[in-house]
Design an enzyme around this catalytic site. Structure first.
Site, mmCIF file in Angstrom:
data_model
loop_
_atom_site.group_PDB
_atom_site.id
_atom_site.type_symbol
_atom_site.label_atom_id
_atom_site.label_comp_id
_atom_site.label_asym_id
_atom_site.label_seq_id
_atom_site.Cartn_x
_atom_site.Cartn_y
_atom_site.Cartn_z
ATOM 1 N N CYS A 1 9.416 1.873 3.430
ATOM 2 C CA CYS A 1 10.422 0.512 3.905
ATOM 3 C C CYS A 1 12.056 0.956 3.809
ATOM 4 O O CYS A 1 12.793 0.386 4.577
ATOM 5 C CB CYS A 1 10.539 -0.493 2.751
ATOM 6 S SG CYS A 1 11.037 0.121 1.261
ATOM 7 N N PHE B 1 0.872 -1.259 0.136
ATOM 8 C CA PHE B 1 0.316 -0.079 -0.106
ATOM 9 C C PHE B 1 0.879 1.234 0.055
ATOM 10 O O PHE B 1 0.423 2.393 -0.470
ATOM 11 C CB PHE B 1 -0.917 0.013 1.186
ATOM 12 C CG PHE B 1 -0.283 0.617 2.511
ATOM 13 C CD1 PHE B 1 0.024 1.886 2.785
ATOM 14 C CD2 PHE B 1 0.155 -0.618 3.432
ATOM 15 C CE1 PHE B 1 0.549 2.104 3.854
ATOM 16 C CE2 PHE B 1 0.870 -0.023 4.510
ATOM 17 C CZ PHE B 1 1.193 1.102 4.920
HETATM 18 P P1 NAD Z 1 1.716 -6.535 3.080
HETATM 19 O O1 NAD Z 1 2.565 -7.616 2.873
HETATM 20 O O2 NAD Z 1 0.403 -6.875 3.983
HETATM 21 O O3 NAD Z 1 0.869 -6.618 1.366
HETATM 22 C C1 NAD Z 1 1.619 -6.706 0.170
HETATM 23 C C2 NAD Z 1 0.740 -7.354 -0.864
HETATM 24 O O4 NAD Z 1 0.618 -8.804 -0.501
HETATM 25 C C3 NAD Z 1 -0.633 -6.802 -1.051
HETATM 26 O O5 NAD Z 1 -0.883 -6.676 -2.589
HETATM 27 C C4 NAD Z 1 -1.502 -7.612 -0.376
HETATM 28 O O6 NAD Z 1 -2.720 -7.774 -0.957
HETATM 29 C C5 NAD Z 1 -0.806 -9.081 -0.511
HETATM 30 N N1 NAD Z 1 -1.056 -9.986 0.593
HETATM 31 C C6 NAD Z 1 -1.219 -9.548 1.830
HETATM 32 N N2 NAD Z 1 -1.598 -10.698 2.832
HETATM 33 C C7 NAD Z 1 -1.386 -11.740 1.908
HETATM 34 C C8 NAD Z 1 -1.381 -13.203 2.200
HETATM 35 N N3 NAD Z 1 -1.828 -13.578 3.344
HETATM 36 N N4 NAD Z 1 -1.441 -14.009 1.118
HETATM 37 C C9 NAD Z 1 -1.066 -13.422 -0.090
HETATM 38 N N5 NAD Z 1 -1.000 -12.079 -0.298
HETATM 39 C C10 NAD Z 1 -1.129 -11.308 0.430
HETATM 40 O O7 NAD Z 1 2.314 -5.355 2.985
HETATM 41 P P2 NAD Z 1 1.703 -3.807 3.155
HETATM 42 O O8 NAD Z 1 0.925 -3.864 4.619
HETATM 43 O O9 NAD Z 1 0.726 -3.595 1.935
HETATM 44 O O10 NAD Z 1 2.901 -2.897 2.862
HETATM 45 C C11 NAD Z 1 3.836 -2.619 3.991
HETATM 46 C C12 NAD Z 1 5.172 -3.484 4.110
HETATM 47 O O11 NAD Z 1 5.736 -3.511 2.885
HETATM 48 C C13 NAD Z 1 6.168 -3.142 5.250
HETATM 49 O O12 NAD Z 1 6.496 -4.379 5.698
HETATM 50 C C14 NAD Z 1 7.213 -2.690 4.207
HETATM 51 O O13 NAD Z 1 8.631 -2.744 4.967
HETATM 52 C C15 NAD Z 1 7.147 -3.335 3.097
HETATM 53 N N6 NAD Z 1 7.845 -2.639 1.936
HETATM 54 C C16 NAD Z 1 8.921 -3.023 1.618
HETATM 55 C C17 NAD Z 1 9.564 -2.527 0.717
HETATM 56 C C18 NAD Z 1 11.038 -2.919 0.228
HETATM 57 O O14 NAD Z 1 11.521 -2.582 -0.913
HETATM 58 N N7 NAD Z 1 11.486 -3.983 0.778
HETATM 59 C C19 NAD Z 1 9.148 -1.436 -0.059
HETATM 60 C C20 NAD Z 1 7.913 -1.029 0.216
HETATM 61 C C21 NAD Z 1 7.128 -1.700 1.199
#
Ligand code: NAD
Length: 500
Positions: free
Chosen positions: A281, A149
């Site tokens: 992140c 998100f």
């Molecule tokens: P999230 O892991 O909850 O969701 C990411 C994606 O995965 C979304 O599209 C979501 O629909 C999907 N998803 C969620 N739960 C799932 C499940 N159980 N099974 C399959 N798919 C699922 O992450 P978020 O809350 O949207 O974003 C924040 C996180 O992203 C933080 O941990 C942040 O550090 C990380 N992030 C990392 C980077 C990087 O480059 N390392 C960059 C941006 C964000």
């Protein structure tokens, strides 16, 4: 209520799902839209469209593909404000921050327009007598992006511009919490001349993700999100024979050496810890001053600045930071401050129970900036990613203790050191076991022509994103060895061919 749909084969598509999820405006706390959550059969429709579009797109000259991306880039330049507004309404970040996100995404499109250059192969003349050899990079087929998100435009653009430029077709599964920007992007790509089916958007949750991970016609999966899901995506995707790059969570430390300019450090920390309400992140969430004198002086500089943070909706241009994404996330972030307090951290500035007074925004998901001192390694608020405007101070007595602290953490996305000492800076950049390093730079996000990615539990898979790493991820190498009749020997040979 506005319904946000999929975008498949060049047009908006509702699919056959009866599951929808509310999309909130976090600045007001009201559900203003609703997004459809795909079924496995909706996912199949998108994969079929992307697969059908691939043969022609992969054979389209790279220069022609690049020109379409170039037109898309120009649309982004012209209408960046419009896209930024869509981002802010669903994410909550300030307009300038959203515009910065669009620009960083656009830069990857800009990089991707150089595809004719980076797709040039290698050629060796006379590898044997009368024998030549050449290596080319070819596309994989249908590639998928599953995104978080916090950057609804920039993170998808770490992926699809390079995937498309190298001849793949693409399906984006954006976050269900801020899905609208993806549709605008898809419409603008079509306007730029992208053929139908080359870029598709499937809205959804775990059902859509699982259908993509198990679909036999999906060749590669790029993921960015939290570490547990990144691990799951990597395990499931690779078990199903796909190429996978999955970037996870972070806990980024900034080491502050006694010789650092503390005014510069305080300013850098304000942006790095509280910009975008800490939902980045690459946010710095842990400051590691070396020596108590540095810690005390730094806190003195930070406290008035944190207290003066302007917290409000993106429509107010004076806001420094907006709300958090959801009510649940707000509760989680403040829960970490509670746990830090229980575990013995000193709450120097307390952002909990912040009240937004601006009329119409009283129910938004706001929290103030928080500063916690005397945080230690064993505390839950240190070990886990908070992903909010909370800066922890972990005091250390030497450079080596600071480095050991960073090395003991499971995440290794980004880090920074602030110092005037060239030796310290050089040793830090060479020895630290973290993927992205800043020397007097608080958020060292690599430019589009370099590659983005962390180490350890911040990544699963071998390739970082965009730049040449992106090109390698989205292509496979083919090497052809050629001989023409004049160079052929007349008798059959049964031994392994060698130059002799
Ligand atoms: P999230 O892991 O909850 O969701 C990411 C994606 O995965 C979304 O599209 C979501 O629909 C999907 N998803 C969620 N739960 C799932 C499940 N159980 N099974 C399959 N798919 C699922 O992450 P978020 O809350 O949207 O974003 C924040 C996180 O992203 C933080 O941990 C942040 O550090 C990380 N992030 C990392 C980077 C990087 O480059 N390392 C960059 C941006 C964000």
């Amino acid at each position: 209520m506005t319904k946000i749909t999929h975008f498949i084969n060049g047009k908006s598509e509702t699919g056959n799902s009866d599951r929808f999820q509310d999309v909130f405006n976090p600045a007001t706390g009201t559900a203003e839209k609703s997004v459809v959550l795909a079924t496995a059969s909706d996912v199949d429709t998108a994969v079929v469209a992307a697969k059908a579009a691939w043969p022609k797109w992969s054979k389209t000259p790279a220069l022609r593909r690049a020109r379409i991306l170039d037109r898309f880039k120009n649309i982004l330049w012209e209408r960046g404000d419009q896209l930024a507004e869509v981002i802010s309404l669903e994410h909550g970040k300030t307009h300038d921050d959203a515009l910065g996100e669009v620009t960083r995404g656009l830069e990857v499109v800009e990089f991707a327009t150089s595809a004719p250059s980076f797709l040039k192969g290698e050629f060796s003349e006379n590898v044997g007598t009368g024998v030549d050899s050449y290596m080319i990079r070819q596309s994989l087929g249908v590639c998928v992006g599953i995104t978080p998100f916090n950057f609804p435009v920039m993170v998808p653009m770490w992926m699809f511009p390079v995937a498309l430029a190298t001849g793949n077709t693409f399906i984006l599964k954006p976050s269900e919490r801020d899905p609208s920007a993806s549709i605008l992007v898809a419409e603008w790509m079509t306007e730029a001349g992208l053929p139908d089916g080359v870029f598709n958007v499937v809205q959804g949750d775990r059902v859509a993700v699982d259908a993509l991970l198990h679909h036999q016609d999906v060749k590669a999966v790029s993921f960015v999100g939290s570490t547990p899901i990144a691990k799951y995506i990597h395990q499931t995707g690779t078990a199903n024979g796909k190429r996978v790059q999955a970037l996870g969570g972070a806990k980024n430390h900034m080491v502050i050496m006694p010789d650092a300019d503390l005014d510069m450090v305080a300013n850098a920390l304000m942006g790095a810890a509280f910009g975008s309400a800490g939902e980045r992140c690459m946010a710095i969430s842990v400051a590691v001053p070396v020596g108590d004198a540095v810690a005390d002086a730094l806190i003195e500089k930070l406290v008035p600045q944190i207290a003066a943070l302007k917290i409000g909706p993106s429509v107010d241009p004076s806001s420094d930071m907006g709300p958090l994404i959801t009510a649940q996330h707000l509760a989680k972030v403040e829960g970490y401050i509670d746990s830090g307090e229980r575990d013995g951290a000193k709450i120097v500035v307390d952002g909990r129970n912040f009240k937004q007074k601006k009329q119409g925004y009283e129910n938004g998901y706001y929290t103030g900036g928080t500063l916690m001192d005397r945080v230690t390694e064993d505390m839950q608020c240190y070990r886990e990613e908070i992903f909010g405007p909370v800066l922890s101070i972990v005091r250390k007595n030497s450079y080596q203790e600071a480095v050991d602290l960073i090395h003991s953490h499971e995440y290794a996305n980004g880090t920074a050191v602030f110092t005037r000492d060239g030796d310290v800076a050089r040793n830090f950049s060479q020895d630290i076991e973290v993927g992205m390093v800043g020397i007097n730079v608080p958020i060292p996000v690599p430019m589009a022509f370099h590659s983005f990615g962390g180490w350890k539990a911040s990544i699963f898979g071998d390739h970082h994103m965009h730049g040449m790493e992106g090109v390698r991820f989205y292509t496979r190498i083919k090497t052809t060895t050629t001989r023409w009749p004049s160079g052929m020997r007349s008798n059959p040979e049964f031994a392994m061919p060698t130059l002799g």
